[in-house]
Design an enzyme around this catalytic site. Sequence first.
Site, PDB file in Angstrom:
ATOM      1  N   HIS A 120      64.306 -11.440  25.136  1.00 20.43           N
ATOM      2  CA  HIS A 120      65.091 -11.929  24.015  1.00 20.43           C
ATOM      3  C   HIS A 120      66.416 -12.576  24.457  1.00 20.43           C
ATOM      4  O   HIS A 120      66.613 -13.772  24.267  1.00 20.43           O
ATOM      5  CB  HIS A 120      65.331 -10.742  23.059  1.00 20.43           C
ATOM      6  CG  HIS A 120      66.011 -11.083  21.787  1.00 20.43           C
ATOM      7  ND1 HIS A 120      65.942 -10.279  20.667  1.00 20.43           N
ATOM      8  CD2 HIS A 120      66.811 -12.116  21.433  1.00 20.43           C
ATOM      9  CE1 HIS A 120      66.643 -10.818  19.686  1.00 20.43           C
ATOM     10  NE2 HIS A 120      67.185 -11.927  20.127  1.00 20.43           N
ATOM     11  N   HIS A 152      70.667 -16.396  23.773  1.00 21.15           N
ATOM     12  CA  HIS A 152      69.217 -16.491  23.978  1.00 21.15           C
ATOM     13  C   HIS A 152      68.921 -17.192  25.302  1.00 21.15           C
ATOM     14  O   HIS A 152      67.913 -17.880  25.424  1.00 21.15           O
ATOM     15  CB  HIS A 152      68.564 -17.257  22.822  1.00 21.15           C
ATOM     16  CG  HIS A 152      68.243 -16.415  21.632  1.00 21.15           C
ATOM     17  ND1 HIS A 152      67.321 -16.791  20.683  1.00 21.15           N
ATOM     18  CD2 HIS A 152      68.709 -15.213  21.232  1.00 21.15           C
ATOM     19  CE1 HIS A 152      67.248 -15.854  19.737  1.00 21.15           C
ATOM     20  NE2 HIS A 152      68.087 -14.890  20.048  1.00 21.15           N
ATOM     21  N   GLU A 184      81.820 -11.450  43.763  1.00 18.51           N
ATOM     22  CA  GLU A 184      83.237 -11.551  43.410  1.00 18.51           C
ATOM     23  C   GLU A 184      83.430 -11.625  41.884  1.00 18.51           C
ATOM     24  O   GLU A 184      84.387 -11.081  41.339  1.00 18.51           O
ATOM     25  CB  GLU A 184      83.829 -12.798  44.082  1.00 18.51           C
ATOM     26  CG  GLU A 184      85.280 -13.091  43.758  1.00 18.51           C
ATOM     27  CD  GLU A 184      86.242 -12.053  44.322  1.00 18.51           C
ATOM     28  OE1 GLU A 184      85.812 -11.230  45.163  1.00 18.51           O
ATOM     29  OE2 GLU A 184      87.413 -12.058  43.910  1.00 18.51           O
ATOM     30  N   CYS A 242      72.544 -10.954  13.252  1.00 15.03           N
ATOM     31  CA  CYS A 242      73.346 -10.167  14.208  1.00 15.03           C
ATOM     32  C   CYS A 242      74.330  -9.245  13.500  1.00 15.03           C
ATOM     33  O   CYS A 242      74.982  -8.423  14.155  1.00 15.03           O
ATOM     34  CB  CYS A 242      74.159 -11.089  15.113  1.00 15.03           C
ATOM     35  SG  CYS A 242      73.194 -12.196  16.121  1.00 15.03           S
ATOM     36  N   HIS A 281      75.983 -13.561  20.936  1.00 10.12           N
ATOM     37  CA  HIS A 281      74.569 -13.260  21.130  1.00 10.12           C
ATOM     38  C   HIS A 281      73.923 -14.465  21.798  1.00 10.12           C
ATOM     39  O   HIS A 281      73.911 -15.557  21.237  1.00 10.12           O
ATOM     40  CB  HIS A 281      73.904 -12.955  19.793  1.00 10.12           C
ATOM     41  CG  HIS A 281      72.430 -12.706  19.909  1.00 10.12           C
ATOM     42  ND1 HIS A 281      71.881 -11.988  20.956  1.00 10.12           N
ATOM     43  CD2 HIS A 281      71.387 -13.094  19.129  1.00 10.12           C
ATOM     44  CE1 HIS A 281      70.570 -11.936  20.807  1.00 10.12           C
ATOM     45  NE2 HIS A 281      70.249 -12.603  19.716  1.00 10.12           N
TER      46      HIS A 281
HETATM   47 ZN   LIG Z   1      68.419 -13.166  18.948  1.00 12.16          ZN
END
Ligand SMILES: [Zn+2]
Length: 213
Positions: free
Chosen positions: A177, A101, A125, A81, A99
């Site tokens: 992903h 998944h 809301e 990342c 990140h």
């Molecule tokens: Zn990933």
Amino acid sequence: MTGEQQTREILAELLREFHGRGWVSGTGGGICGPADDGGLLLAPTGVLKERVRPGDFFVVDPEDGHVIRPADDPALRPSECNAIFGLTHRQRDAWSVVHSHALTAVLAADLVPRLTDHLAIRGLEMLKGIPGVGNQDTHLVPVIRNTPRESELVEQLTAVFDDPRFATASAVLVRDHGAYIWGDGVWDAKRHTEVYHFLFEATVARRGRQLEG
Ligand SMILES: [Zn+2]
């Protein structure tokens, strides 16, 4: 305890919590947060995220991704990342990015036709949990295509950050992903991560009900 040591412990705790919710399972996903010296604390790649310890984080330069300080364990490598977290920091002033998944992120992107580049969320809301968004707004979350390597998402993400339609988005969905979700600091990123997962789940569940009806 220094600010950075505390941040390391919070990031490790958040990874355990997110793992419990199915958002970073099977070694997938990642997180970053602010280091003391202007760097980003970055989780390692290829490890069980619920077992990441405070000493396992790298400190990387958010400008070019180079490692300023390694993790305590020399066998560890920095997360894939890295480039995306750095880009998000530079474009959105985000000091923390998650990140995910999560299955719900994949299913939310599935709702978007292949030639459409965003998911429109409305009538909830919880939209108020995103800075600059109200519960009467239609909030557009950008959707990008998956690539063989995570670092190759940078090009599409750069276009997203330049697009005024997505000025209030604090998340990007990656087809097949997961998602990247960010905030000014660690607690903002945690809050946005929870809010967006709720929004994704609600949108997927409502669409399913419409199809049944
Ligand atoms: Zn990933």
